[in-house]
Design a protein around this motif. Structure first.
Motif, PDB file in Angstrom:
ATOM      1  N   PRO A  14      42.147  37.931  45.497  1.00 26.75           N
ATOM      2  CA  PRO A  14      42.118  38.283  46.920  1.00 26.75           C
ATOM      3  C   PRO A  14      42.706  37.155  47.767  1.00 26.75           C
ATOM      4  O   PRO A  14      42.589  35.976  47.421  1.00 26.75           O
ATOM      5  CB  PRO A  14      40.631  38.461  47.207  1.00 26.75           C
ATOM      6  CG  PRO A  14      39.952  37.588  46.202  1.00 26.75           C
ATOM      7  CD  PRO A  14      40.795  37.645  44.963  1.00 26.75           C
ATOM      8  N   ILE A  25      42.899  44.295  57.237  1.00 30.41           N
ATOM      9  CA  ILE A  25      43.835  44.553  56.139  1.00 30.41           C
ATOM     10  C   ILE A  25      43.438  43.691  54.943  1.00 30.41           C
ATOM     11  O   ILE A  25      43.156  42.499  55.086  1.00 30.41           O
ATOM     12  CB  ILE A  25      45.283  44.238  56.574  1.00 30.41           C
ATOM     13  CG1 ILE A  25      45.711  45.202  57.679  1.00 30.41           C
ATOM     14  CG2 ILE A  25      46.238  44.313  55.386  1.00 30.41           C
ATOM     15  CD1 ILE A  25      46.983  44.812  58.382  1.00 30.41           C
ATOM     16  N   GLU A  26      43.416  44.295  53.771  1.00 32.92           N
ATOM     17  CA  GLU A  26      43.109  43.571  52.547  1.00 32.92           C
ATOM     18  C   GLU A  26      44.393  43.335  51.745  1.00 32.92           C
ATOM     19  O   GLU A  26      45.235  44.229  51.635  1.00 32.92           O
ATOM     20  CB  GLU A  26      42.119  44.349  51.685  1.00 32.92           C
ATOM     21  CG  GLU A  26      40.738  44.514  52.297  1.00 32.92           C
ATOM     22  CD  GLU A  26      39.822  45.282  51.369  1.00 32.92           C
ATOM     23  OE1 GLU A  26      39.354  44.682  50.382  1.00 32.92           O
ATOM     24  OE2 GLU A  26      39.609  46.482  51.633  1.00 32.92           O
ATOM     25  N   VAL A  27      44.515  42.139  51.206  1.00 27.97           N
ATOM     26  CA  VAL A  27      45.678  41.786  50.398  1.00 27.97           C
ATOM     27  C   VAL A  27      45.212  41.167  49.087  1.00 27.97           C
ATOM     28  O   VAL A  27      44.380  40.255  49.083  1.00 27.97           O
ATOM     29  CB  VAL A  27      46.608  40.806  51.140  1.00 27.97           C
ATOM     30  CG1 VAL A  27      47.702  40.281  50.203  1.00 27.97           C
ATOM     31  CG2 VAL A  27      47.246  41.470  52.356  1.00 27.97           C
ATOM     32  N   GLY A  28      45.718  41.688  47.997  1.00 29.36           N
ATOM     33  CA  GLY A  28      45.509  41.085  46.681  1.00 29.36           C
ATOM     34  C   GLY A  28      46.809  40.464  46.225  1.00 29.36           C
ATOM     35  O   GLY A  28      47.882  41.060  46.389  1.00 29.36           O
ATOM     36  N   LEU A 168      38.987  43.626  42.514  1.00 27.93           N
ATOM     37  CA  LEU A 168      38.961  43.450  43.966  1.00 27.93           C
ATOM     38  C   LEU A 168      38.047  44.472  44.635  1.00 27.93           C
ATOM     39  O   LEU A 168      37.926  44.478  45.865  1.00 27.93           O
ATOM     40  CB  LEU A 168      40.373  43.577  44.549  1.00 27.93           C
ATOM     41  CG  LEU A 168      41.422  42.549  44.107  1.00 27.93           C
ATOM     42  CD1 LEU A 168      42.711  42.755  44.881  1.00 27.93           C
ATOM     43  CD2 LEU A 168      40.923  41.132  44.293  1.00 27.93           C
ATOM     44  N   TRP A 170      38.738  47.633  44.576  1.00 28.87           N
ATOM     45  CA  TRP A 170      39.636  48.659  45.085  1.00 28.87           C
ATOM     46  C   TRP A 170      39.658  49.854  44.134  1.00 28.87           C
ATOM     47  O   TRP A 170      39.721  49.687  42.917  1.00 28.87           O
ATOM     48  CB  TRP A 170      41.064  48.137  45.206  1.00 28.87           C
ATOM     49  CG  TRP A 170      41.294  47.063  46.233  1.00 28.87           C
ATOM     50  CD1 TRP A 170      40.353  46.456  47.012  1.00 28.87           C
ATOM     51  CD2 TRP A 170      42.539  46.464  46.558  1.00 28.87           C
ATOM     52  NE1 TRP A 170      40.933  45.509  47.813  1.00 28.87           N
ATOM     53  CE2 TRP A 170      42.285  45.493  47.560  1.00 28.87           C
ATOM     54  CE3 TRP A 170      43.847  46.638  46.116  1.00 28.87           C
ATOM     55  CZ2 TRP A 170      43.281  44.707  48.109  1.00 28.87           C
ATOM     56  CZ3 TRP A 170      44.854  45.862  46.650  1.00 28.87           C
ATOM     57  CH2 TRP A 170      44.578  44.915  47.645  1.00 28.87           C
ATOM     58  N   TYR A 173      45.438  51.436  46.123  1.00 29.93           N
ATOM     59  CA  TYR A 173      46.163  50.511  47.006  1.00 29.93           C
ATOM     60  C   TYR A 173      47.245  51.304  47.728  1.00 29.93           C
ATOM     61  O   TYR A 173      47.598  52.419  47.325  1.00 29.93           O
ATOM     62  CB  TYR A 173      46.762  49.338  46.207  1.00 29.93           C
ATOM     63  CG  TYR A 173      47.761  49.762  45.146  1.00 29.93           C
ATOM     64  CD1 TYR A 173      49.127  49.613  45.349  1.00 29.93           C
ATOM     65  CD2 TYR A 173      47.341  50.324  43.943  1.00 29.93           C
ATOM     66  CE1 TYR A 173      50.048  49.999  44.379  1.00 29.93           C
ATOM     67  CE2 TYR A 173      48.240  50.712  42.976  1.00 29.93           C
ATOM     68  CZ  TYR A 173      49.593  50.546  43.194  1.00 29.93           C
ATOM     69  OH  TYR A 173      50.492  50.942  42.246  1.00 29.93           O
ATOM     70  N   HIS A 174      47.793  50.706  48.794  1.00 26.59           N
ATOM     71  CA  HIS A 174      48.702  51.467  49.650  1.00 26.59           C
ATOM     72  C   HIS A 174      50.152  51.014  49.587  1.00 26.59           C
ATOM     73  O   HIS A 174      51.013  51.631  50.231  1.00 26.59           O
ATOM     74  CB  HIS A 174      48.213  51.396  51.108  1.00 26.59           C
ATOM     75  CG  HIS A 174      46.837  51.958  51.284  1.00 26.59           C
ATOM     76  ND1 HIS A 174      45.741  51.178  51.554  1.00 26.59           N
ATOM     77  CD2 HIS A 174      46.377  53.239  51.173  1.00 26.59           C
ATOM     78  CE1 HIS A 174      44.660  51.940  51.636  1.00 26.59           C
ATOM     79  NE2 HIS A 174      45.013  53.190  51.402  1.00 26.59           N
ATOM     80  N   SER A 286      44.547  49.087  55.457  1.00 28.62           N
ATOM     81  CA  SER A 286      45.528  49.047  54.366  1.00 28.62           C
ATOM     82  C   SER A 286      45.107  48.045  53.299  1.00 28.62           C
ATOM     83  O   SER A 286      44.528  46.998  53.596  1.00 28.62           O
ATOM     84  CB  SER A 286      46.913  48.669  54.905  1.00 28.62           C
ATOM     85  OG  SER A 286      47.431  49.665  55.758  1.00 28.62           O
ATOM     86  N   ARG A 287      45.438  48.366  52.064  1.00 27.63           N
ATOM     87  CA  ARG A 287      45.266  47.461  50.936  1.00 27.63           C
ATOM     88  C   ARG A 287      46.634  47.249  50.305  1.00 27.63           C
ATOM     89  O   ARG A 287      47.218  48.192  49.747  1.00 27.63           O
ATOM     90  CB  ARG A 287      44.275  48.036  49.914  1.00 27.63           C
ATOM     91  CG  ARG A 287      42.843  48.144  50.437  1.00 27.63           C
ATOM     92  CD  ARG A 287      41.885  48.633  49.357  1.00 27.63           C
ATOM     93  NE  ARG A 287      42.199  49.989  48.944  1.00 27.63           N
ATOM     94  CZ  ARG A 287      41.749  51.090  49.541  1.00 27.63           C
ATOM     95  NH1 ARG A 287      40.941  50.977  50.595  1.00 27.63           N
ATOM     96  NH2 ARG A 287      42.078  52.282  49.109  1.00 27.63           N
TER      97      ARG A 287
END
Length: 321
Positions: A14, A25-28, A168, A170, A173-174, A286-287
């Motif tokens: 993450p 907004i989530e970011v991996g 994560l 999730w 994801y997008h 959004s991911r």
């Protein structure tokens, strides 16, 4: 004859940054920089199909080309050292010393400097003829490992991601976000997604470098629709151009997020993502998967400039005594 069996792995982590949390907004981050200490980033995945082709053809090693800071040549030379096959590098410009060039020699790569005019001729018909004659037992690889073969090697990144999504929390994801230098990794992800999710490429080079037509050509050769991705200009006016705003952003992001960035690719890509978030271009909730494409070895030549530019914009605390 080449006989290489290696399945590198990149962890998904993450990215904790305040501006992402504020925007919801989530970011991996898919940490390709951690696949190996030397054969780092997306370069191995682009090289793997070429190594397989070389093995089928009975070649002893590989020959390719790049600049004096090339991540591609660095990974190729390191692979040659690791797996005991000969490598040859055709370099842009006149002979010079850089940390990368020193590594190339230490890894056993044989170097030829082409000058600037000679390097520009790499796209001309017949460029490879003389080199094939000189190194008949080596398999030629295009600059940066580009082309459909390299793109096909990057399709595995989606599989690597899917196996780790639950780490994560999730379920899905997008889309993808990554730097684009040749567009090969981006094209590979477009092929892997087959239109299911968008792939966003932050251009680390100006549009004149031809990334857009190169991606279209790869997809056309693969006979798939030229869709499912978009390219954004993140070059900041030139390839490997580092300004004070970018330097400050990189250093601040590293302090907060704990993930190292390079100024040429990943730093520019993450800054482009922040700009898109600020403009409302990424919906709340959004991911996104940010691909860390490596490139940290090239940072060595820019380390002093990065520190100086970053310090220039760092506020100096007032004396409150």
């Amino acid at each position: 004859m080449l006989d290489i069996h290696w399945a590198p792995w990149a962890p998904l982590q993450p990215l904790a940054l305040g501006w992402l949390a504020t925007a919801g907004i989530e970011v991996g981050v898919l940490r390709l920089d951690l696949v190996d200490t030397l054969i780092s980033g997306n370069k191995w995945f682009k090289l793997a199909p070429h190594l397989a082709a070389a093995a089928r053809q009975g070649a002893r090693g590989l020959i390719s080309l790049g600049g004096p800071h090339s991540n591609h040549l660095h990974a190729l030379a390191a692979a040659g050292r690791r797996f005991s096959f000969p490598t040859v590098g055709l370099l842009r410009g006149e002979p010079r010393e850089t940390p990368t060039v020193r590594d190339l020699r230490d890894f056993g790569m044989r170097l030829h400097w082409l000058g600037y005019g000679g390097y520009r001729a790499r796209h001309q018909q017949g460029f490879w003829d003389a080199w094939r004659d000189r190194y008949a037992d080596l398999h030629p690889v295009a600059e940066g490992g580009g082309g459909l073969a390299g793109a096909q090697g990057c399709r595995v990144l989606r599989e690597m991601l899917l196996l780790q999504l639950r780490s994560l929390g999730w379920a899905d994801y997008h889309g993808w976000w990554l730097a684009a230098g040749t567009g090969t990794t981006l094209a590979g992800l477009v092929l892997a997604e087959a239109g299911a999710r968008p792939v966003h490429g932050a251009l680390a080079v100006p549009a004149s470098h031809g990334v857009a037509p190169r991606v279209r050509a790869i997809l056309a050769e693969a006979r798939v629709a030229d869709a499912g991705y978009r390219l954004l200009d993140a070059s900041r006016g030139g390839f490997a151009r580092l300004d004070a705003e970018l330097a400050r952003f990189i250093l601040a992001s590293e302090r907060e997020g704990g993930i190292p960035l390079d100024p040429v690719y990943t730093g520019k890509a993450l800054l482009a993502l922040r700009e898109q978030v600020a403009q409302g271009g990424i919906p709340r909730g959004s991911r996104l998967v940010f691909v860390h494409t490596g490139g940290l070895q090239g940072r060595r030549a820019m380390a002093e400039c990065l520190r100086e530019l970053g310090a220039r914009l760092t506020p100096i605390p007032r004396d409150r005594s």
